[in-house]
Write an enzyme that holds these catalytic residues in place. Structure first.
Site, short mmCIF file in Angstrom:
data_model
loop_
_atom_site.label_atom_id
_atom_site.label_comp_id
_atom_site.label_asym_id
_atom_site.label_seq_id
_atom_site.Cartn_x
_atom_site.Cartn_y
_atom_site.Cartn_z
N CYS A 78 0.81 -1.21 0.00
CA CYS A 78 0.00 0.00 0.00
C CYS A 78 0.85 1.27 0.00
O CYS A 78 1.42 1.63 -1.03
CB CYS A 78 -0.99 -0.06 1.16
SG CYS A 78 -2.48 0.87 0.83
N HIS A 170 -3.35 -5.26 1.62
CA HIS A 170 -2.72 -5.49 2.93
C HIS A 170 -2.66 -6.98 3.27
O HIS A 170 -3.53 -7.47 4.00
CB HIS A 170 -3.50 -4.76 4.02
CG HIS A 170 -3.32 -3.29 3.99
ND1 HIS A 170 -2.38 -2.64 4.75
CD2 HIS A 170 -3.94 -2.34 3.25
CE1 HIS A 170 -2.43 -1.34 4.50
NE2 HIS A 170 -3.37 -1.13 3.59
N GLU A 172 -0.99 -8.50 5.31
CA GLU A 172 -0.68 -8.76 6.72
C GLU A 172 -1.95 -8.84 7.56
O GLU A 172 -1.92 -9.17 8.74
CB GLU A 172 0.27 -7.69 7.28
CG GLU A 172 -0.34 -6.32 7.56
CD GLU A 172 -0.58 -5.48 6.30
OE1 GLU A 172 -0.46 -6.00 5.19
OE2 GLU A 172 -0.92 -4.30 6.47
N1 GLN Z 1 -3.79 6.26 0.92
C1 GLN Z 1 -2.57 5.98 1.58
C2 GLN Z 1 -1.40 6.77 1.03
O1 GLN Z 1 -1.53 7.51 0.12
C3 GLN Z 1 -2.24 4.51 1.51
C4 GLN Z 1 -3.20 3.76 2.35
C5 GLN Z 1 -2.64 2.57 3.03
O2 GLN Z 1 -1.43 2.36 3.15
N2 GLN Z 1 -3.53 1.77 3.54
O3 GLN Z 1 -0.33 6.64 1.55
#
Ligand code: GLN
Length: 193
Positions: A78, A170, A172
């Site tokens: 992410c 994610h 994890e």
């Molecule tokens: N929207 C977040 C960002 O721009 C990422 C979201 C996340 O890591 N769950 O960093």
């Protein structure tokens, strides 16, 4: 196997627990010295603009860029996927810029902010992977030898390039250890080369 987890913000504990289940030793990475002797590094989810600023404040941005360029296996989830990208659409936020990718932030599943879906990821086996997306980014464009491992709705959601691995979701959070195992096996393969 000794795996560092960037511990500036985000789901550090969850990554730690999956890695330990798989028999790896984990190290929280807060300072440049923590990078010494690692077999791999995980960049957890969080908020990429904040983590980018903290990487500068803790003197970690350049050391991680150097380590990634010299072949340290790095897995970003992410926010990690965002930080690893060369291009972030519409943003000049701090980044590692290790992967030949162009990413769009907060775009995938924006209506709901977060959602979950079963995804077919051949690289980790036949059984679908239950993927959790939280204000997720996606890879819009990839160049050179970036290999997509999951493409959904024309969006690359899981990909690798040489020593680098990145997921928009994610892994994890679900108790399914296959994505982390894929990373550990990738490290083993690289060592054997
Ligand atoms: N929207 C977040 C960002 O721009 C990422 C979201 C996340 O890591 N769950 O960093």
């Amino acid at each position: 196997m000794k795996i560092g987890i960037l511990a500036l913000q985000g789901a550090v504990r969850e990554h730690r627990s999956v890695l330990r289940k798989l028999g790896a030793v984990t190290v929280d990475v807060l300072y440049p010295d923590d990078l010494n002797g690692l077999d791999g590094l995980i960049l957890p989810g969080g908020e990429s603009t904040t983590v980018g600023k903290l990487l500068i404040r803790y003197g970690l941005l350049e050391p991680i860029i150097q380590a990634g360029r010299s072949g340290l296996p790095v897995f970003g989830t992410c926010t990690g996927l965002i930080l690893m990208a060369k291009n972030i659409n519409g943003s000049n936020q701090h980044r590692l810029g290790l992967m030949d990718t162009c990413v769009e932030r907060n775009a995938f599943g924006r209506q709901l902010n977060s959602f979950e879906a079963d995804m077919h990821i051949p690289a980790i086996g036949k059984k679908p992977f239950h993927a959790v997306f939280i204000r997720a980014p996606y890879i819009e464009k990839a160049e050179n030898n970036v290999k997509p491992l999951l493409v959904y709705d024309n969006k690359i959601l899981f990909a690798e390039q040489d020593n680098l691995l990145a997921a928009a979701f994610h892994p994890e959070l679900t108790g399914d250890t296959r994505i982390h195992r894929y990373f550990l096996e990738k490290i083993e393969k690289q060592k054997a080369e």
